[in-house]
Design an enzyme around this catalytic site. Structure first.
Site, PDB file in Angstrom:
ATOM      1  N   TYR A 182      32.565  33.000  -0.374  1.00  0.00           N
ATOM      2  CA  TYR A 182      32.833  31.681  -0.179  1.00  0.00           C
ATOM      3  C   TYR A 182      33.899  31.304   0.377  1.00  0.00           C
ATOM      4  CZ  TYR A 182      33.830  26.878  -1.299  1.00  0.00           C
ATOM      5  OH  TYR A 182      34.454  25.754  -1.134  1.00  0.00           O
TER       6      TYR A 182
ATOM      7  N   ARG B 124       1.040  -1.094   0.090  1.00  0.00           N
ATOM      8  CA  ARG B 124      -0.138  -0.037   0.074  1.00  0.00           C
ATOM      9  C   ARG B 124       0.913   1.337  -0.005  1.00  0.00           C
ATOM     10  NH1 ARG B 124      -3.974  -1.438   4.941  1.00  0.00           N
ATOM     11  NH2 ARG B 124      -2.147  -3.111   5.292  1.00  0.00           N
TER      12      ARG B 124
ATOM     13  N   ASN C 129      39.276  27.508  -4.185  1.00  0.00           N
ATOM     14  CA  ASN C 129      40.175  26.314  -3.472  1.00  0.00           C
ATOM     15  C   ASN C 129      40.270  25.211  -4.394  1.00  0.00           C
ATOM     16  OD1 ASN C 129      37.343  26.265  -3.568  1.00  0.00           O
ATOM     17  ND2 ASN C 129      37.551  24.656  -1.771  1.00  0.00           N
TER      18      ASN C 129
END
Ligand code: UD1
Ligand code: CA
Length: 465
Positions: free
Chosen positions: A365, A14, A385
Site C-alpha cells: 500500500y 413501473r 500515511n
C-alpha cells in the site's frame, strides 16, 4: 432564440423506484441529462425542463451538469404529456421564435444525428416514428389510405386493428410555436387514461395536412424506458453501439456482449479490450494498449502502450506510456504511473506517483507517496500515511531500494540511492545513499533448539502419565 422543452415530470411508476425515472442512468448517464444534451447539441439555446416527480433532485442533477443553462417548469400534478407541454410553454423565454423541440426524458437511445435532422425545417408538426417489431406500449401512428398521417392513438385507446400497426410514436416533436400554444390549450381528457395527451396535437395539425412523420430506420432509437427490463435493454443497446463505434476506429473488442464502455470514452487504435472489461466516465486510452479480463477503469487517463493485467481497478489515475498494472492492482485517484513504471498484484496506490521505471510488484500500500525514477518497492511494503487525524507524505528518491515488508511511517524522506533493510519500521529520514535498518538485531543460539525440543517432549510425557 430557438428552444426545447424536455418532459421529465413523470413518476415512472413501473420502475418501482424511489429515484425519479429520469434520473436512472443508462450507460452511466441519467436519462434527463441525455435529453438535455441532445437539445443543446442540436443548437437549441433555451431548454426548459418540466419537472414534477422528484423535482428538486432532477433539477439539481441537470444544474450540476449544465450550470445555468436550463429553465425549470414545475408540473405539480402529472396530468399527461399535453399538460406537461403546456407548463413547459409558459416557461419559454419571451424571445423564443418559430418552433420548439419537445423531447421525452425517458428515451435515451435517440441519436444526435436524428434530432439534428428533425429540427431542420418541416411542417407545423413534425415528429419521429419508427417501424418496430413489437409495438406494445407505444402510441400507434394512424395513416389514411394514401399514407398520410392522421393521428396517434395510444395503446389503451386503440382498437384491435390499430394495435396491429407497427409504426409507433417516439414522443419527439418539432412544432410550430404559435400552433402549439393554441393546440395544447384545446386539449381534453376524453381518453382511456383521463390525461391530456400531447399526441392529440398531431391530429389537429393533420386535419390541415400539416403533420409529418420523420421515420427513423433503426427501431432501437425510439425506445422508451418504462420498467427495469427496458432499462437493461437500453443499456445493452448503448453499450453495443459504443463497442461498434470503437471497433470502427480500430479497437479490438473480443467479446462485445460482456464489455461496457460508457459513451464519451476515447480509445486509440490497436488497443485490445478483453472480455468483461468496464470503462466508465471520462476515461481516455491511447493506442496499442491492452486491458485484460475483468478490469474496471473509471475516469482513467491511459497513454499509449499501457498493459493492464486482469482484474485491475483504476479510478482517477494516470498511466503513462508503457506502464504496467496488475493483475489485481488498485490504482486510486491522484495516482500517476510514469513511463514504464510497474505495479503488480495486490498493490494499492492512492495519490502516489511512481517515477519512470519504478516498481512496486507485490502486496503493497502506497499512499501520498512520491517514488523516484527506477526505485524498487519490496513486497509487502506499506506507507503509514495516516495517524488517525492527518495524512502525511512519503518521498522515496531515485534508484532507492526498499526491502520487503518495510513500514514507512510518514512524513518520511528516503534519499536517492538509499537502501532500506527488509522488515524495517522507519520513522526517521534516510540520507542519499544511506542504508537504514529499523528492526531488532537477529541473535542465534547454537544448539539451543535441541534443548528446547527435549524440554518440550518431557513436558508432554508428564502430561500423559
Ligand atoms: C408517450 C406517448 C406515446 C409514445 C411514447 C414513446 C403520449 C400521450 N404518449 O407514451 O405516444 O409512443 O411516449 O415513448 O404522449 N411526463 C411529464 N408529465 C406528465 C406525463 C409525462 O413530464 O404528466 C413525461 C414523462 O416523465 C416522460 C414523458 O413525459 O419523460 C413521456 O411520458 P410517459 O408517461 O412515459 O408516456 P408513454 O406512456 O410512454
Ligand atoms: Ca414512456
Amino acid at each position: 432564440m430557438r428552444a426545447a422543452i424536455v418532459l421529465a415530470a413523470g413518476k415512472g411508476t413501473r420502475l418501482k423506484s424511489r429515484i425519479p425515472k429520469v434520473l436512472h442512468p443508462v450507460a452511466g448517464q441519467p436519462m434527463v441529462q441525455t435529453a438535455v444534451e441532445r437539445a443543446r447539441q442540436a443548437g437549441l439555446d433555451a431548454v426548459v425542463v418540466v419537472v414534477g416527480h422528484g423535482a428538486e433532485a432532477v433539477q439539481a442533477t441537470v444544474e450540476a451538469v449544465f450550470p445555468n443553462v436550463c429553465r425549470f417548469a414545475l408540473q405539480t400534478e402529472q396530468r399527461g404529456t399535453g399538460h406537461a407541454a403546456r407548463i413547459g410553454l409558459q416557461a419559454l423565454p419571451p424571445q423564443t421564435e418559430g418552433r420548439v423541440l419537445i423531447l421525452s426524458a425517458d428515451a435515451p437511445l435517440l441519436r444526435q444525428q436524428t434530432v439534428d435532422r428533425l429540427v431542420n425545417g418541416g411542417t407545423t408538426v413534425r415528429f419521429l416514428t419508427a417501424e418496430v417489431p413489437e409495438p406494445r406500449g407505444y402510441g400507434r401512428v394512424v395513416r389514411d389510405a394514401d399514407g398520410r398521417v392522421q393521428r396517434i392513438v395510444e395503446e389503451k385507446d386503440a382498437t384491435e386493428g390499430e394495435r396491429a400497426i407497427r409504426e409507433v410514436n417516439a414522443g419527439t416533436y418539432w412544432v410550430d410555436l404559435g400552433f402549439l400554444r393554441e393546440a395544447v390549450a384545446g386539449l381534453e381528457t376524453d381518453n382511456a387514461q383521463g390525461e391530456l395527451y400531447l399526441t392529440d396535437v398531431v391530429e389537429t395539425a393533420a386535419r390541415r395536412g400539416e403533420a409529418e412523420a420523420l421515420r427513423v430506420d433503426d427501431p432501437t432509437e425510439i425506445r422508451g424506458v418504462n420498467d427495469r427490463t427496458e432499462l437493461a435493454e437500453a443499456e445493452r443497446i448503448v453499450y453495443s453501439r459504443e463497442v461498434r463505434r470503437h471497433q470502427v476506429q480500430g479497437v479490438t473488442v473480443n467479446d462485445p456482449a460482456s464489455v461496457r464502455i460508457d459513451p464519451g470514452v476515447i480509445i486509440g487504435p490497436d488497443t485490445v479490450i478483453e472480455p468483461r472489461v468496464t470503462i466508465r466516465g471520462a476515461s481516455t486510452l491511447g493506442a496499442g494498449c491492452r486491458v485484460d479480463v475483468g478490469s474496471v477503469l473509471e475516469d482513467a487517463e491511459i497513454e499509449d502502450g499501457v498493459t493492464i493485467h486482469p482484474y485491475t481497478v483504476v479510478e482517477g489515475a494516470t498511466l503513462r506510456t508503457g506502464s504496467v498494472a496488475g493483475p489485481f492492482a488498485r490504482l486510486r485517484p491522484g495516482t500517476v504511473l510514469q513511463p514504464e513504471a510497474r505495479v503488480g498484484n495486490f498493490v494499492e496506490l492512492k495519490k502516489t506517483t511512481l517515477g519512470p521505471g519504478a516498481k512496486a510488484n507485490h502486496l503493497s500500500y502506497l499512499g501520498d507517496a512520491q517514488v523516484g525514477r527506477g526505485a524498487n518497492i519490496g513486497a509487502g511494503t506499506i506507507t503509514c500515511n495516516y495517524d488517525g487525524f492527518g495524512k502525511y507524505p512519503t518521498r522515496i528518491g531515485d534508484g532507492a531500494f526498499v526491502g520487503s515488508n518495510a513500514t514507512l511511517v510518514a512524513p518520511l524522506d528516503i534519499g536517492t540511492g538509499a537502501y532500506v533493510a527488509a522488515g524495517s519500521a522507519l520513522t526517521d529520514p534516510v540520507p542519499d545513499d544511506g542504508l537504514a535498518f529499523g528492526r531488532a538485531r537477529q541473535t542465534v543460539k547454537p544448539e539451543r533448539a535441541r534443548a528446547v525440543r527435549e524440554a518440550a517432549q518431557k513436558r508432554a510425557q508428564r502430561g500423559k502419565d
